[in-house]
Design a protein around this motif. Structure first.
Motif, PDB file in Angstrom:
ATOM      1  N   ILE A 157       3.449  -3.935   8.611  1.00 21.99           N
ATOM      2  CA  ILE A 157       4.464  -2.914   8.340  1.00 21.99           C
ATOM      3  C   ILE A 157       5.830  -3.568   8.495  1.00 21.99           C
ATOM      4  O   ILE A 157       6.046  -4.358   9.420  1.00 21.99           O
ATOM      5  N   GLY A 158       6.722  -3.271   7.577  1.00 19.28           N
ATOM      6  CA  GLY A 158       8.058  -3.839   7.624  1.00 19.28           C
ATOM      7  C   GLY A 158       9.114  -2.779   7.367  1.00 19.28           C
ATOM      8  O   GLY A 158       8.893  -1.852   6.587  1.00 19.28           O
ATOM      9  N   ILE A 159      10.252  -2.937   8.040  1.00 18.32           N
ATOM     10  CA  ILE A 159      11.383  -2.013   7.903  1.00 18.32           C
ATOM     11  C   ILE A 159      12.633  -2.833   7.597  1.00 18.32           C
ATOM     12  O   ILE A 159      12.832  -3.906   8.168  1.00 18.32           O
ATOM     13  N   SER A 160      13.481  -2.302   6.745  1.00 16.74           N
ATOM     14  CA  SER A 160      14.769  -2.938   6.475  1.00 16.74           C
ATOM     15  C   SER A 160      15.816  -1.866   6.234  1.00 16.74           C
ATOM     16  O   SER A 160      15.535  -0.861   5.579  1.00 16.74           O
ATOM     17  N   GLY A 161      16.992  -2.094   6.793  1.00 20.69           N
ATOM     18  CA  GLY A 161      18.106  -1.191   6.544  1.00 20.69           C
ATOM     19  C   GLY A 161      18.850  -0.740   7.780  1.00 20.69           C
ATOM     20  O   GLY A 161      19.999  -0.316   7.698  1.00 20.69           O
ATOM     21  N   GLN A 181       0.835  -1.193   0.000  1.00 25.20           N
ATOM     22  CA  GLN A 181       0.000   0.000   0.000  1.00 25.20           C
ATOM     23  C   GLN A 181       0.877   1.252   0.000  1.00 25.20           C
ATOM     24  O   GLN A 181       0.544   2.236  -0.636  1.00 25.20           O
ATOM     25  N   VAL A 182       1.997   1.175   0.733  1.00 27.13           N
ATOM     26  CA  VAL A 182       2.962   2.281   0.787  1.00 27.13           C
ATOM     27  C   VAL A 182       4.362   1.672   0.797  1.00 27.13           C
ATOM     28  O   VAL A 182       4.606   0.677   1.476  1.00 27.13           O
ATOM     29  N   LEU A 183       5.259   2.285   0.052  1.00 24.92           N
ATOM     30  CA  LEU A 183       6.669   1.898   0.089  1.00 24.92           C
ATOM     31  C   LEU A 183       7.497   3.170   0.037  1.00 24.92           C
ATOM     32  O   LEU A 183       7.386   3.953  -0.914  1.00 24.92           O
ATOM     33  N   LEU A 184       8.293   3.384   1.085  1.00 26.65           N
ATOM     34  CA  LEU A 184       9.205   4.528   1.149  1.00 26.65           C
ATOM     35  C   LEU A 184      10.625   3.982   1.260  1.00 26.65           C
ATOM     36  O   LEU A 184      10.882   3.078   2.042  1.00 26.65           O
ATOM     37  N   ARG A 185      11.529   4.551   0.497  1.00 30.10           N
ATOM     38  CA  ARG A 185      12.937   4.136   0.569  1.00 30.10           C
ATOM     39  C   ARG A 185      13.783   5.385   0.686  1.00 30.10           C
ATOM     40  O   ARG A 185      13.715   6.269  -0.167  1.00 30.10           O
ATOM     41  N   ASP A 186      14.556   5.437   1.766  1.00 30.36           N
ATOM     42  CA  ASP A 186      15.436   6.580   1.957  1.00 30.36           C
ATOM     43  C   ASP A 186      16.555   6.531   0.921  1.00 30.36           C
ATOM     44  O   ASP A 186      16.876   5.468   0.374  1.00 30.36           O
ATOM     45  N   ARG A 187      17.170   7.687   0.670  1.00 30.08           N
ATOM     46  CA  ARG A 187      18.163   7.802  -0.403  1.00 30.08           C
ATOM     47  C   ARG A 187      19.288   6.798  -0.330  1.00 30.08           C
ATOM     48  O   ARG A 187      19.723   6.284  -1.345  1.00 30.08           O
ATOM     49  N   TYR A 188      19.794   6.557   0.860  1.00 28.68           N
ATOM     50  CA  TYR A 188      20.970   5.706   0.992  1.00 28.68           C
ATOM     51  C   TYR A 188      20.659   4.323   1.561  1.00 28.68           C
ATOM     52  O   TYR A 188      21.569   3.603   1.959  1.00 28.68           O
ATOM     53  N   ALA A 189      19.393   3.962   1.570  1.00 29.52           N
ATOM     54  CA  ALA A 189      19.036   2.609   2.015  1.00 29.52           C
ATOM     55  C   ALA A 189      19.631   1.609   1.035  1.00 29.52           C
ATOM     56  O   ALA A 189      19.755   1.885  -0.167  1.00 29.52           O
ATOM     57  N   GLY A 190      20.013   0.474   1.539  1.00 34.40           N
ATOM     58  CA  GLY A 190      20.620  -0.557   0.695  1.00 34.40           C
ATOM     59  C   GLY A 190      19.703  -0.995  -0.439  1.00 34.40           C
ATOM     60  O   GLY A 190      18.478  -0.854  -0.360  1.00 34.40           O
ATOM     61  N   LEU A 191      20.303  -1.527  -1.494  1.00 31.41           N
ATOM     62  CA  LEU A 191      19.537  -1.928  -2.671  1.00 31.41           C
ATOM     63  C   LEU A 191      18.415  -2.927  -2.357  1.00 31.41           C
ATOM     64  O   LEU A 191      17.317  -2.779  -2.885  1.00 31.41           O
ATOM     65  N   PRO A 192      18.645  -3.947  -1.527  1.00 32.98           N
ATOM     66  CA  PRO A 192      17.557  -4.904  -1.269  1.00 32.98           C
ATOM     67  C   PRO A 192      16.569  -4.444  -0.187  1.00 32.98           C
ATOM     68  O   PRO A 192      15.595  -5.144   0.094  1.00 32.98           O
ATOM     69  N   ALA A 193      16.782  -3.286   0.401  1.00 29.85           N
ATOM     70  CA  ALA A 193      15.973  -2.866   1.555  1.00 29.85           C
ATOM     71  C   ALA A 193      14.478  -2.816   1.253  1.00 29.85           C
ATOM     72  O   ALA A 193      13.658  -3.252   2.064  1.00 29.85           O
ATOM     73  N   ALA A 194      14.089  -2.304   0.100  1.00 26.72           N
ATOM     74  CA  ALA A 194      12.666  -2.189  -0.227  1.00 26.72           C
ATOM     75  C   ALA A 194      12.007  -3.567  -0.336  1.00 26.72           C
ATOM     76  O   ALA A 194      10.914  -3.789   0.199  1.00 26.72           O
ATOM     77  N   ASP A 195      12.683  -4.496  -1.003  1.00 23.62           N
ATOM     78  CA  ASP A 195      12.131  -5.848  -1.140  1.00 23.62           C
ATOM     79  C   ASP A 195      12.046  -6.552   0.207  1.00 23.62           C
ATOM     80  O   ASP A 195      11.068  -7.243   0.496  1.00 23.62           O
ATOM     81  N   ILE A 196      13.073  -6.381   1.034  1.00 28.02           N
ATOM     82  CA  ILE A 196      13.085  -7.041   2.336  1.00 28.02           C
ATOM     83  C   ILE A 196      12.022  -6.437   3.257  1.00 28.02           C
ATOM     84  O   ILE A 196      11.322  -7.165   3.966  1.00 28.02           O
ATOM     85  N   ALA A 197      11.873  -5.119   3.241  1.00 25.13           N
ATOM     86  CA  ALA A 197      10.843  -4.472   4.064  1.00 25.13           C
ATOM     87  C   ALA A 197       9.454  -4.975   3.673  1.00 25.13           C
ATOM     88  O   ALA A 197       8.619  -5.277   4.534  1.00 25.13           O
ATOM     89  N   THR A 198       9.213  -5.079   2.376  1.00 24.60           N
ATOM     90  CA  THR A 198       7.923  -5.581   1.900  1.00 24.60           C
ATOM     91  C   THR A 198       7.722  -7.029   2.330  1.00 24.60           C
ATOM     92  O   THR A 198       6.626  -7.410   2.778  1.00 24.60           O
TER      93      THR A 198
END
Length: 166
Positions: free
Chosen positions: A138-142, A67-84
Motif C-alpha cells: 500500500i502506498g500513499i502520496s500527497g 488493485q485499487v487506486l483512489l485519488r482525492d480531488r485536490y491531490a497533486g497531479l503526480p500523487a497517483a503515480d507516486i503512491a503506486t
C-alpha cells in the motif's frame, strides 16, 4: 493371486509418485480480495482526510499490479503515480519504503536503485503480509511529508488487520 498382489503393490508405489509430480506443476498462493484492498485504501484515505491531507492511495497485489487506486480531488497531479510506485517498491524490496529511504541516505543501499522503473525510495509505502506471506503493498502520496503518508498507510493496514491475521 500372487500376480494380482504384485500388481496392486506396483500401482500403490506409482500413485504417490504421480501425485507428487503434479504438485510441482502448480502453485497455490494467497491474494487480497478486491473488497479488502478497497477497505484498506478507503481507511488510509479517511485518515489522511481527517488529518487535512488530499492524497492518492494505491494498493498493489502480490505481483505488483494495481488493485485499487483512489485519488482525492485536490491531490497533486503526480500523487497517483507516486503512491503506486511506493506500494510497488515496498512489495518489491519486502520493506517499508521509509526504511529503504533511510538505507539509501545512510549509504547501506545503492542510490541508483531509485532510478529503476516504478521505484520510489520515499516514505509512505508499506508491505501487506498475512501469516508470513507477502500479499501486496500500500502506498500513499500527497501529505506534506513521507511520515504523514506512512501514518495514513498504516491506518489502512490497521483497518484490515483482523481480516489478514489468523
Amino acid at each position: 493371486m500372487r500376480a494380482t498382489a504384485t500388481g496392486v503393490i506396483a500401482l500403490a508405489m506409482l500413485l504417490p509418485v504421480s501425485a507428487h509430480a503434479g504438485d510441482d506443476a502448480l502453485v497455490t498462493y494467497k491474494s487480497l480480495t478486491p473488497d479488502v484492498a478497497l477497505e484498506a485504501a478507503q481507511s488510509a484515505m479517511k485518515k489522511c482526510r481527517d488529518d487535512g491531507y488530499q492524497v492518492a492511495v494505491a494498493v498493489v497485489d502480490r505481483f505488483g499490479q494495481p488493485q485499487v487506486l483512489l485519488r482525492d480531488r485536490y491531490a497533486g497531479l503526480p500523487a497517483a503515480d507516486i503512491a503506486t510506485a511506493k506500494a510497488y517498491t515496498a512489495l518489491s524490496f519486502r520493506r517499508d519504503t521509509s526504511e529503504l529511504a533511510k538505507m539509501v541516505r545512510d549509504g547501506q543501499m545503492d542510490a541508483n536503485l531509485a532510478r529503476l522503473p516504478h521505484i520510489a525510495m520515499l516514505a509512505g509505502g508499506l508491505v501487506i503480509e498475512t501469516g508470513g506471506t507477502l500479499v501486496g503493498g500500500i502506498g500513499i502520496s500527497g501529505a506534506p511529508g513521507g511520515d504523514k503518508d506512512e501514518a495514513c498507510a498504516r491506518a489502512g493496514l490497521d483497518a484490515i488487520r483482523d481480516k489478514l491475521d489468523f
